[in-house]
Design a protein around this motif. Structure first.
Motif, PDB file in Angstrom:
ATOM      1  N   ILE A 123      40.826  54.365  48.289  1.00  0.00           N
ATOM      2  CA  ILE A 123      41.080  54.047  46.839  1.00  0.00           C
ATOM      3  C   ILE A 123      42.033  53.207  46.893  1.00  0.00           C
ATOM      4  O   ILE A 123      42.395  52.343  46.307  1.00  0.00           O
ATOM      5  N   GLY A 124      43.289  53.525  47.707  1.00  0.00           N
ATOM      6  CA  GLY A 124      44.401  52.799  48.145  1.00  0.00           C
ATOM      7  C   GLY A 124      44.135  51.335  48.394  1.00  0.00           C
ATOM      8  O   GLY A 124      44.771  50.412  47.929  1.00  0.00           O
ATOM      9  N   GLU A 125      43.058  51.105  49.371  1.00  0.00           N
ATOM     10  CA  GLU A 125      42.929  49.850  49.841  1.00  0.00           C
ATOM     11  C   GLU A 125      42.030  48.928  48.834  1.00  0.00           C
ATOM     12  O   GLU A 125      42.565  47.863  48.492  1.00  0.00           O
ATOM     13  N   LEU A 126      41.216  49.681  47.859  1.00  0.00           N
ATOM     14  CA  LEU A 126      40.535  49.121  46.987  1.00  0.00           C
ATOM     15  C   LEU A 126      41.655  48.541  45.832  1.00  0.00           C
ATOM     16  O   LEU A 126      41.410  47.464  45.265  1.00  0.00           O
ATOM     17  N   ARG A 184      44.704  49.781  39.120  1.00  0.00           N
ATOM     18  CA  ARG A 184      45.220  51.030  39.063  1.00  0.00           C
ATOM     19  C   ARG A 184      44.248  51.887  39.792  1.00  0.00           C
ATOM     20  O   ARG A 184      43.105  52.130  39.769  1.00  0.00           O
ATOM     21  N   LYS A 185      44.731  53.000  40.526  1.00  0.00           N
ATOM     22  CA  LYS A 185      43.782  53.927  41.434  1.00  0.00           C
ATOM     23  C   LYS A 185      42.979  54.539  40.205  1.00  0.00           C
ATOM     24  O   LYS A 185      41.691  54.856  40.367  1.00  0.00           O
ATOM     25  N   GLU A 186      43.425  55.043  39.149  1.00  0.00           N
ATOM     26  CA  GLU A 186      42.963  55.993  38.244  1.00  0.00           C
ATOM     27  C   GLU A 186      41.512  55.012  37.712  1.00  0.00           C
ATOM     28  O   GLU A 186      40.585  55.463  37.559  1.00  0.00           O
ATOM     29  N   GLY A 187      41.755  53.858  37.444  1.00  0.00           N
ATOM     30  CA  GLY A 187      40.700  52.747  36.958  1.00  0.00           C
ATOM     31  C   GLY A 187      39.587  52.777  38.028  1.00  0.00           C
ATOM     32  O   GLY A 187      38.480  52.661  37.671  1.00  0.00           O
ATOM     33  N   ILE A 188      39.935  52.609  39.265  1.00  0.00           N
ATOM     34  CA  ILE A 188      38.919  52.617  40.419  1.00  0.00           C
ATOM     35  C   ILE A 188      38.162  53.877  40.501  1.00  0.00           C
ATOM     36  O   ILE A 188      36.845  53.961  40.435  1.00  0.00           O
ATOM     37  N   LYS A 189      38.787  55.204  40.346  1.00  0.00           N
ATOM     38  CA  LYS A 189      38.238  56.476  40.583  1.00  0.00           C
ATOM     39  C   LYS A 189      37.128  56.515  39.021  1.00  0.00           C
ATOM     40  O   LYS A 189      36.014  57.014  39.253  1.00  0.00           O
ATOM     41  N   LYS A 220      40.285  42.524  34.205  1.00  0.00           N
ATOM     42  CA  LYS A 220      38.487  42.912  34.105  1.00  0.00           C
ATOM     43  C   LYS A 220      38.206  42.119  35.417  1.00  0.00           C
ATOM     44  O   LYS A 220      38.570  41.140  35.767  1.00  0.00           O
ATOM     45  N   LEU A 221      37.058  42.962  35.756  1.00  0.00           N
ATOM     46  CA  LEU A 221      36.363  42.470  37.014  1.00  0.00           C
ATOM     47  C   LEU A 221      34.879  42.048  36.355  1.00  0.00           C
ATOM     48  O   LEU A 221      34.353  42.473  35.309  1.00  0.00           O
ATOM     49  N   THR A 222      34.458  40.971  37.133  1.00  0.00           N
ATOM     50  CA  THR A 222      32.682  40.662  36.840  1.00  0.00           C
ATOM     51  C   THR A 222      32.031  41.776  37.287  1.00  0.00           C
ATOM     52  O   THR A 222      32.365  42.846  38.003  1.00  0.00           O
ATOM     53  N   LYS A 223      30.874  41.713  36.753  1.00  0.00           N
ATOM     54  CA  LYS A 223      29.799  42.775  37.239  1.00  0.00           C
ATOM     55  C   LYS A 223      29.613  42.918  38.809  1.00  0.00           C
ATOM     56  O   LYS A 223      29.715  43.843  39.536  1.00  0.00           O
ATOM     57  N   ASN A 224      29.759  41.514  39.490  1.00  0.00           N
ATOM     58  CA  ASN A 224      29.494  41.488  40.928  1.00  0.00           C
ATOM     59  C   ASN A 224      30.607  42.116  41.659  1.00  0.00           C
ATOM     60  O   ASN A 224      30.545  42.737  42.700  1.00  0.00           O
ATOM     61  N   GLN A 225      31.763  41.919  41.140  1.00  0.00           N
ATOM     62  CA  GLN A 225      33.243  42.469  41.674  1.00  0.00           C
ATOM     63  C   GLN A 225      32.932  43.912  41.638  1.00  0.00           C
ATOM     64  O   GLN A 225      33.485  44.625  42.509  1.00  0.00           O
ATOM     65  N   LYS A 226      32.726  44.232  40.357  1.00  0.00           N
ATOM     66  CA  LYS A 226      32.402  45.921  40.209  1.00  0.00           C
ATOM     67  C   LYS A 226      31.473  46.397  41.483  1.00  0.00           C
ATOM     68  O   LYS A 226      31.772  47.599  41.835  1.00  0.00           O
ATOM     69  N   VAL A 227      30.135  46.098  41.440  1.00  0.00           N
ATOM     70  CA  VAL A 227      29.426  46.487  42.371  1.00  0.00           C
ATOM     71  C   VAL A 227      29.991  46.239  43.722  1.00  0.00           C
ATOM     72  O   VAL A 227      29.942  47.129  44.535  1.00  0.00           O
ATOM     73  N   GLU A 228      30.677  45.176  44.167  1.00  0.00           N
ATOM     74  CA  GLU A 228      31.177  45.006  45.532  1.00  0.00           C
ATOM     75  C   GLU A 228      32.350  46.046  45.858  1.00  0.00           C
ATOM     76  O   GLU A 228      32.298  46.813  46.720  1.00  0.00           O
ATOM     77  N   LEU A 229      33.090  46.248  44.781  1.00  0.00           N
ATOM     78  CA  LEU A 229      34.240  47.502  44.853  1.00  0.00           C
ATOM     79  C   LEU A 229      33.181  48.804  45.216  1.00  0.00           C
ATOM     80  O   LEU A 229      33.830  49.467  46.243  1.00  0.00           O
ATOM     81  N   TYR A 230      32.356  49.168  44.398  1.00  0.00           N
ATOM     82  CA  TYR A 230      31.349  50.043  44.571  1.00  0.00           C
ATOM     83  C   TYR A 230      31.054  50.485  45.981  1.00  0.00           C
ATOM     84  O   TYR A 230      31.156  51.592  46.727  1.00  0.00           O
TER      85      TYR A 230
END
Length: 127
Positions: free
Chosen positions: A22-25, A32-37, A3-13
């Motif tokens: 995607i691999g770096e992230l 997992r890459k699928e979760g990031i996509k 689980k990521l925080t909202k801030n981490q999700k925004v940062e990732l995006y």
């Protein structure tokens, strides 16, 4: 998936928008890459407002049924439908479809949290 925080999700995006792969992230956030996509597609479709911090979402039986019927009757993909309804993951919809089919085409409403202790058994344990 972790689980990521909202801030981490925004940062990732925002890192993805700035050109991170995607691999770096995946390595940076241990996801997992699928979760990031999926997360990127979700934000692309609904904006940052769809993000929540760690709390589970509760979906109405009506929303569940609409989503399940789109998958089964209209033959839409689970991923596409989950994004459309803003679900936090495809896994929820996959489970709803399975439960719907196993329960005679009925939406299953599960109780959340731990079951309450019965008064009687609690009294027996005291005495």
């Amino acid at each position: 998936m972790r689980k990521l925080t909202k801030n981490q999700k925004v940062e990732l995006y925002e890192k993805r928008q700035a050109g991170a792969t995607i691999g770096e992230l995946s390595r940076t956030y241990a996801l997992r890459k699928e979760g990031i996509k999926y997360l990127i597609r979700l934000i692309d479709t609904h904006g940052y407002g769809i993000l929540r911090d760690g709390h589970c979402r509760k979906y109405s039986a009506q929303i569940k049924k609409q989503a399940v019927l789109e998958v089964l009757k209209e033959e839409k993909s689970i991923g596409e439908t989950a994004i459309k309804y803003g679900l936090s993951s495809k896994t929820a919809l996959t489970k709803w479809v399975k439960d719907y089919q196993e329960n005679g085409n009925q939406i299953v409403e599960r109780k959340r949290g731990r079951p309450r202790k019965q008064r009687e058994s609690a009294d027996r344990m005291k005495g």
